[in-house]
Design a protein around this motif. Structure first.
Motif, PDB file in Angstrom:
ATOM      1  N   ARG A  27       0.832  -1.205   0.000  1.00 58.37           N
ATOM      2  CA  ARG A  27       0.000   0.000   0.000  1.00 58.37           C
ATOM      3  C   ARG A  27       0.869   1.259   0.000  1.00 58.37           C
ATOM      4  O   ARG A  27       0.654   2.176  -0.792  1.00 58.37           O
ATOM      5  CB  ARG A  27      -0.907  -0.012   1.223  1.00 58.37           C
ATOM      6  N   ALA A  28       1.852   1.296   0.890  1.00 59.60           N
ATOM      7  CA  ALA A  28       2.731   2.463   0.973  1.00 59.60           C
ATOM      8  C   ALA A  28       3.531   2.633  -0.316  1.00 59.60           C
ATOM      9  O   ALA A  28       3.703   3.758  -0.798  1.00 59.60           O
ATOM     10  CB  ALA A  28       3.671   2.340   2.164  1.00 59.60           C
ATOM     11  N   GLN A  31       1.232   4.092  -2.950  1.00 53.84           N
ATOM     12  CA  GLN A  31       0.888   5.470  -2.621  1.00 53.84           C
ATOM     13  C   GLN A  31       2.079   6.409  -2.821  1.00 53.84           C
ATOM     14  O   GLN A  31       1.919   7.500  -3.364  1.00 53.84           O
ATOM     15  CB  GLN A  31       0.383   5.560  -1.179  1.00 53.84           C
ATOM     16  N   THR A  34       2.766   6.792  -6.648  1.00 56.40           N
ATOM     17  CA  THR A  34       1.758   7.418  -7.503  1.00 56.40           C
ATOM     18  C   THR A  34       1.181   8.733  -6.991  1.00 56.40           C
ATOM     19  O   THR A  34       0.744   9.550  -7.782  1.00 56.40           O
ATOM     20  CB  THR A  34       0.585   6.444  -7.740  1.00 56.40           C
ATOM     21  N   ARG A  35       1.159   8.926  -5.631  1.00 56.17           N
ATOM     22  CA  ARG A  35       0.479  10.110  -5.101  1.00 56.17           C
ATOM     23  C   ARG A  35       1.195  10.726  -3.909  1.00 56.17           C
ATOM     24  O   ARG A  35       0.558  11.313  -3.033  1.00 56.17           O
ATOM     25  CB  ARG A  35      -0.931   9.725  -4.655  1.00 56.17           C
ATOM     26  N   GLU A  38       0.262  14.183  -2.456  1.00 56.29           N
ATOM     27  CA  GLU A  38      -1.055  14.406  -1.856  1.00 56.29           C
ATOM     28  C   GLU A  38      -1.034  14.290  -0.328  1.00 56.29           C
ATOM     29  O   GLU A  38      -1.757  15.004   0.354  1.00 56.29           O
ATOM     30  CB  GLU A  38      -2.067  13.402  -2.417  1.00 56.29           C
ATOM     31  N   TYR A  43       1.704   8.758   3.891  1.00 54.46           N
ATOM     32  CA  TYR A  43       2.317   7.673   3.128  1.00 54.46           C
ATOM     33  C   TYR A  43       3.671   7.271   3.708  1.00 54.46           C
ATOM     34  O   TYR A  43       4.029   6.089   3.712  1.00 54.46           O
ATOM     35  CB  TYR A  43       2.442   8.057   1.659  1.00 54.46           C
ATOM     36  N   SER A  46       2.930   5.125   6.697  1.00 52.28           N
ATOM     37  CA  SER A  46       2.556   3.771   6.293  1.00 52.28           C
ATOM     38  C   SER A  46       3.794   2.955   5.935  1.00 52.28           C
ATOM     39  O   SER A  46       3.885   1.769   6.270  1.00 52.28           O
ATOM     40  CB  SER A  46       1.584   3.802   5.110  1.00 52.28           C
ATOM     41  N   ASP A  95      -5.102  11.434   3.910  1.00 54.00           N
ATOM     42  CA  ASP A  95      -5.339  10.048   3.529  1.00 54.00           C
ATOM     43  C   ASP A  95      -4.920   9.175   4.710  1.00 54.00           C
ATOM     44  O   ASP A  95      -4.110   9.577   5.534  1.00 54.00           O
ATOM     45  CB  ASP A  95      -4.538   9.681   2.268  1.00 54.00           C
ATOM     46  N   THR A  97      -3.315   6.210   7.072  1.00 55.55           N
ATOM     47  CA  THR A  97      -2.126   5.391   7.230  1.00 55.55           C
ATOM     48  C   THR A  97      -2.590   4.056   7.819  1.00 55.55           C
ATOM     49  O   THR A  97      -3.766   3.899   8.161  1.00 55.55           O
ATOM     50  CB  THR A  97      -1.105   6.032   8.197  1.00 55.55           C
TER      51      THR A  97
END
Length: 125
Positions: A27-28, A31, A34-35, A38, A43, A46, A95, A97
């Motif tokens: 997931r991290a 993220q 790609t983002r 944000e 991130y 995470s 977002d 974590t």
């Protein structure tokens, strides 16, 4: 008598931490790749959680009790601090974590898991 921390039910704990290592790390990684712009704090946290889970997986597997205790302490502190901050200052965490809202996105397992790990290590001393 000392019992190996990675034996018996400890194997299930190793498996869960291994699974969380993969889940949080993947997931991290996505993220961050790609983002990242944000929510860089979320991130990065995470990714840090994934690193803690990797250390715990290896420590439990290898029977490194002291390292496991330190990592469990870091994990529990992270869940409590990040969980609280994510609820108090939602703007700082646009977002989630792994540890946001005490692990709500992971069915609160990140909150319970370090307690189970500490209990297991205490029982195996």
């Amino acid at each position: 008598m000392t019992t190996a921390i990675g034996s018996g039910p400890g194997r299930a704990l190793i498996a869960v931490y291994g699974l969380f290592s993969l889940a949080a790390g993947a997931r991290a990684g996505v993220q961050i790749a790609t983002r990242f712009g944000e929510a860089p704090l979320a991130y990065s946290l995470s990714a840090f959680a994934a690193l803690v889970y990797i250390v715990l997986t290896v420590a439990l597997w290898r029977g490194a009790r002291r390292l496991a205790l330190v990592a469990l302490g870091i994990e529990l502190a992270g869940v409590l601090v990040i969980g609280t901050l994510s609820l108090l200052d939602q703007a700082a965490f646009p977002d989630e974590t792994v540890w946001s809202a005490y692990g709500r996105g992971y069915l609160f397992i990140p909150l319970v898991l370090p307690l189970v790990g500490l209990f297991w290590l205490w029982r195996r001393r």
